[in-house]
Scaffold this motif. Structure first.
Motif, PDB file in Angstrom:
ATOM      1  N   LEU A   2       0.852  -1.173   0.000  1.00  0.00           N
ATOM      2  CA  LEU A   2       0.000   0.000   0.000  1.00  0.00           C
ATOM      3  C   LEU A   2       0.893   1.230   0.000  1.00  0.00           C
ATOM      4  CD1 LEU A   2      -2.874  -0.747   2.546  1.00  0.00           C
ATOM      5  CD2 LEU A   2      -3.024  -0.618   0.065  1.00  0.00           C
ATOM      6  N   VAL A   3       0.707   2.091  -0.984  1.00  0.00           N
ATOM      7  CA  VAL A   3       1.495   3.308  -1.102  1.00  0.00           C
ATOM      8  C   VAL A   3       1.047   4.295  -0.029  1.00  0.00           C
ATOM      9  CG1 VAL A   3       2.048   5.245  -2.623  1.00  0.00           C
ATOM     10  CG2 VAL A   3       1.833   2.943  -3.563  1.00  0.00           C
ATOM     11  N   PRO A   4       1.971   5.016   0.583  1.00  0.00           N
ATOM     12  CA  PRO A   4       1.603   5.961   1.645  1.00  0.00           C
ATOM     13  C   PRO A   4       0.547   6.954   1.195  1.00  0.00           C
ATOM     14  CG  PRO A   4       3.978   5.746   1.515  1.00  0.00           C
ATOM     15  CD  PRO A   4       3.415   4.991   0.345  1.00  0.00           C
ATOM     16  N   ARG A   5      -0.323   7.307   2.130  1.00  0.00           N
ATOM     17  CA  ARG A   5      -1.344   8.311   1.849  1.00  0.00           C
ATOM     18  C   ARG A   5      -0.718   9.689   1.988  1.00  0.00           C
ATOM     19  NH1 ARG A   5      -6.099   5.747   5.626  1.00  0.00           N
ATOM     20  NH2 ARG A   5      -6.728   4.084   4.229  1.00  0.00           N
ATOM     21  N   ARG A   6      -0.323  10.248   0.889  1.00  0.00           N
ATOM     22  CA  ARG A   6       0.240  11.597   0.938  1.00  0.00           C
ATOM     23  C   ARG A   6      -0.297  12.401  -0.238  1.00  0.00           C
ATOM     24  NH1 ARG A   6       6.588  10.945  -0.018  1.00  0.00           N
ATOM     25  NH2 ARG A   6       6.351   9.765   1.905  1.00  0.00           N
ATOM     26  N   GLU A   7      -0.476  13.678  -0.028  1.00  0.00           N
ATOM     27  CA  GLU A   7      -1.018  14.518  -1.089  1.00  0.00           C
ATOM     28  C   GLU A   7       0.057  14.840  -2.119  1.00  0.00           C
ATOM     29  OE1 GLU A   7      -4.282  17.383  -0.596  1.00  0.00           O
ATOM     30  OE2 GLU A   7      -3.462  17.559   1.434  1.00  0.00           O
ATOM     31  N   MET A   8      -0.332  14.742  -3.366  1.00  0.00           N
ATOM     32  CA  MET A   8       0.589  15.051  -4.448  1.00  0.00           C
ATOM     33  C   MET A   8       0.791  16.561  -4.575  1.00  0.00           C
ATOM     34  SD  MET A   8       0.124  14.194  -8.506  1.00  0.00           S
ATOM     35  CE  MET A   8       0.077  12.437  -8.268  1.00  0.00           C
ATOM     36  N   LEU A   9       2.029  16.963  -4.819  1.00  0.00           N
ATOM     37  CA  LEU A   9       2.326  18.353  -5.144  1.00  0.00           C
ATOM     38  C   LEU A   9       2.278  18.521  -6.653  1.00  0.00           C
ATOM     39  CD1 LEU A   9       5.313  19.080  -2.712  1.00  0.00           C
ATOM     40  CD2 LEU A   9       2.900  19.626  -2.396  1.00  0.00           C
ATOM     41  N   ILE A  10       1.633  19.571  -7.108  1.00  0.00           N
ATOM     42  CA  ILE A  10       1.457  19.775  -8.546  1.00  0.00           C
ATOM     43  C   ILE A  10       2.750  20.284  -9.182  1.00  0.00           C
ATOM     44  CG2 ILE A  10       0.200  21.088 -10.312  1.00  0.00           C
ATOM     45  CD1 ILE A  10      -2.106  21.321  -8.280  1.00  0.00           C
ATOM     46  N   ARG A  11       3.195  19.615 -10.241  1.00  0.00           N
ATOM     47  CA  ARG A  11       4.277  20.160 -11.062  1.00  0.00           C
ATOM     48  C   ARG A  11       3.699  20.746 -12.346  1.00  0.00           C
ATOM     49  NH1 ARG A  11       8.950  16.257 -13.201  1.00  0.00           N
ATOM     50  NH2 ARG A  11       9.569  16.351 -11.000  1.00  0.00           N
ATOM     51  N   GLN A  12       2.810  20.006 -13.007  1.00  0.00           N
ATOM     52  CA  GLN A  12       2.274  20.467 -14.285  1.00  0.00           C
ATOM     53  C   GLN A  12       0.936  19.789 -14.553  1.00  0.00           C
ATOM     54  OE1 GLN A  12       5.039  20.133 -17.529  1.00  0.00           O
ATOM     55  NE2 GLN A  12       3.425  20.168 -19.078  1.00  0.00           N
ATOM     56  N   VAL A  13       0.048  20.496 -15.204  1.00  0.00           N
ATOM     57  CA  VAL A  13      -1.251  19.949 -15.593  1.00  0.00           C
ATOM     58  C   VAL A  13      -1.482  20.248 -17.071  1.00  0.00           C
ATOM     59  CG1 VAL A  13      -3.764  20.175 -15.325  1.00  0.00           C
ATOM     60  CG2 VAL A  13      -2.297  20.100 -13.301  1.00  0.00           C
ATOM     61  N   SER A  14      -2.045  19.266 -17.778  1.00  0.00           N
ATOM     62  CA  SER A  14      -2.394  19.452 -19.192  1.00  0.00           C
ATOM     63  C   SER A  14      -3.838  19.005 -19.403  1.00  0.00           C
ATOM     64  CB  SER A  14      -1.484  18.628 -20.108  1.00  0.00           C
ATOM     65  OG  SER A  14      -0.134  18.980 -19.927  1.00  0.00           O
ATOM     66  N   PHE A  15      -4.518  19.657 -20.345  1.00  0.00           N
ATOM     67  CA  PHE A  15      -5.877  19.278 -20.729  1.00  0.00           C
ATOM     68  C   PHE A  15      -5.855  18.834 -22.187  1.00  0.00           C
ATOM     69  CE2 PHE A  15      -6.569  22.060 -17.178  1.00  0.00           C
ATOM     70  CZ  PHE A  15      -7.750  21.643 -16.577  1.00  0.00           C
ATOM     71  N   VAL A  16      -6.499  17.701 -22.487  1.00  0.00           N
ATOM     72  CA  VAL A  16      -6.640  17.234 -23.872  1.00  0.00           C
ATOM     73  C   VAL A  16      -8.131  17.057 -24.142  1.00  0.00           C
ATOM     74  CG1 VAL A  16      -6.103  15.430 -25.536  1.00  0.00           C
ATOM     75  CG2 VAL A  16      -4.414  16.055 -23.779  1.00  0.00           C
ATOM     76  N   ALA A  17      -8.684  17.847 -25.088  1.00  0.00           N
ATOM     77  CA  ALA A  17     -10.110  17.753 -25.404  1.00  0.00           C
ATOM     78  C   ALA A  17     -10.405  16.413 -26.066  1.00  0.00           C
ATOM     79  CB  ALA A  17     -10.519  18.902 -26.318  1.00  0.00           C
ATOM     80  N   LEU A  18     -11.416  15.706 -25.561  1.00  0.00           N
ATOM     81  CA  LEU A  18     -11.842  14.437 -26.145  1.00  0.00           C
ATOM     82  C   LEU A  18     -13.137  14.588 -26.933  1.00  0.00           C
ATOM     83  CD1 LEU A  18     -11.185  12.073 -23.083  1.00  0.00           C
ATOM     84  CD2 LEU A  18      -9.672  12.519 -25.029  1.00  0.00           C
ATOM     85  N   SER A  19     -13.976  15.496 -26.483  1.00  0.00           N
ATOM     86  CA  SER A  19     -15.252  15.787 -27.143  1.00  0.00           C
ATOM     87  C   SER A  19     -15.677  17.169 -26.645  1.00  0.00           C
ATOM     88  CB  SER A  19     -16.295  14.716 -26.787  1.00  0.00           C
ATOM     89  OG  SER A  19     -16.674  14.824 -25.433  1.00  0.00           O
TER      90      SER A  19
END
Length: 345
Positions: free
Chosen positions: A131-148
């Protein structure tokens, strides 16, 4: 039924029982009185061994799968053996070095945990679980790809190098340019924050009219962050490695098929592992002691590993047939837990 203690058995019964268990763990096959007498170590006739085996069966420690077959240890018998008779053998230097090697290289903790679990699986010839530790991810980068027109793929890259994807439903009328603007805003203004922190800052900046976002872009940003904030930090990630070992080491393919089906039920498997969270030592579940694996007749060996301040952050373990080599595998799981504790401390 409560297992009798080892002290309740006389010397003859203990030795007969020990040899039957040792043979079963090595071969998975029933053991008969004639086979034991030929080994010579007991110095007993087949008739004397049969009488002792009958006594052990009446105590619930042995069972005969067929009328004319030899005896197998029951779940009760295996529990008594593990708790009172087993002589554990510590991992060898080579085994410790292999387990330690899983800690080297790789930035994402999930990758390191997966490598260590793969090594544990190979050494134990079981399936490895962590079980991976319960820790909040820190954001490095976010991308959006339109599907519809109303759906998009959101790709989140964490500061630890991990990557997660979510498909989200978009408000009606969000143009592609708004998705690009949303990604630019998150990467410029919210990078380095947790998902919860990013959502709080977004709300604050919109309220203070500092976000400099139009309504559509603001909705896209909020939707992208919400894709993780509802379940990301609260739900532990389960990594399973080495399922093929279960097939290669089994003499009962029907039970293996049942076990592989059980492993697909990740939520129930997590519940079993969570039972080891408050354990002082390695926890062993044999057969029907765990409801999930009562049909497959499997055993789970699990131990908690700890982060800063000694707080339990996850569980590592293995699952295999009830006839696995407990004396070797239990110390191996314990050592792996201590190894992972060094990693996440």
């Amino acid at each position: 039924m409560q297992s009798p203690s080892v002290a309740e058995l006389n010397d003859r019964a203990r030795e007969v029982f020990r040899q039957i268990v040792d043979s079963y763990l090595a071969t998975g096959a029933p053991v008969g009185s004639r086979t034991l007498s030929k080994l010579g170590a007991l110095g007993l006739s087949p008739a004397s061994i049969r009488n002792t085996m009958q006594d052990l069966e009446e105590l619930g420690l042995l069972a005969a799968p067929h009328t004319s077959a030899g005896r197998l240890p029951t779940q009760l018998g295996l529990r008594m053996f593990v708790d009172g008779m087993m002589q554990a053998s510590e991992p060898s230097e080579d085994e410790r070095n292999l387990l330690d090697s899983g800690l080297s290289g790789g930035a994402a903790i999930e990758d390191v945990l997966a490598r260590t679990t793969t090594v544990l699986s190979g050494l134990s010839q079981c399936a490895g679980l962590v079980l991976v530790p319960r820790r909040e991810m820190l954001i490095r980068q976010v991308s959006f790809v339109a599907l519809s027109p109303q759906r998009a793929l959101v790709i989140l890259v964490g500061a630890d190098g991990s990557v997660e994807n979510r498909v989200v439903e978009l408000p009606e009328g969000v143009p592609p340019m708004a998705l690009e603007a949303a990604a630019n805003y998150i990467n410029a203004r919210l990078a380095g924050l947790t998902l919860a922190g990013a959502s709080d800052r977004l709300a604050t900046e919109i309220a203070a009219d500092r976000a400099m976002l139009d309504a559509m872009t603001a909705q896209a940003v909020a939707t992208g962050l919400a894709a993780w904030s509802s379940d990301g930090a609260a739900r532990p990630v389960l990594i399973v490695r080495g399922q093929a070992n279960l097939v290669e080491s089994s003499v009962d393919l029907d039970r293996v098929r049942q076990l592989l089906g059980d492993l697909e039920d990740k939520e129930e498997l997590i519940r079993v592992l969570e039972l080891a969270r408050n354990a002082d030592a390695t926890k062993i579940f044999i057969g029907a002691e765990s409801q999930l694996f009562s049909l497959s007749g499997s055993s789970v060996i699990a131990a908690p590993y700890r982060g800063p301040g000694g707080q339990v952050v996850g569980i590592v373990g293995v699952i295999g047939p009830t006839r696995l080599n407990y004396a070797r595998v239990i110390p191996m799981v314990d050592y792996t837990a201590r190894t992972l504790s060094r990693l996440v401390a």
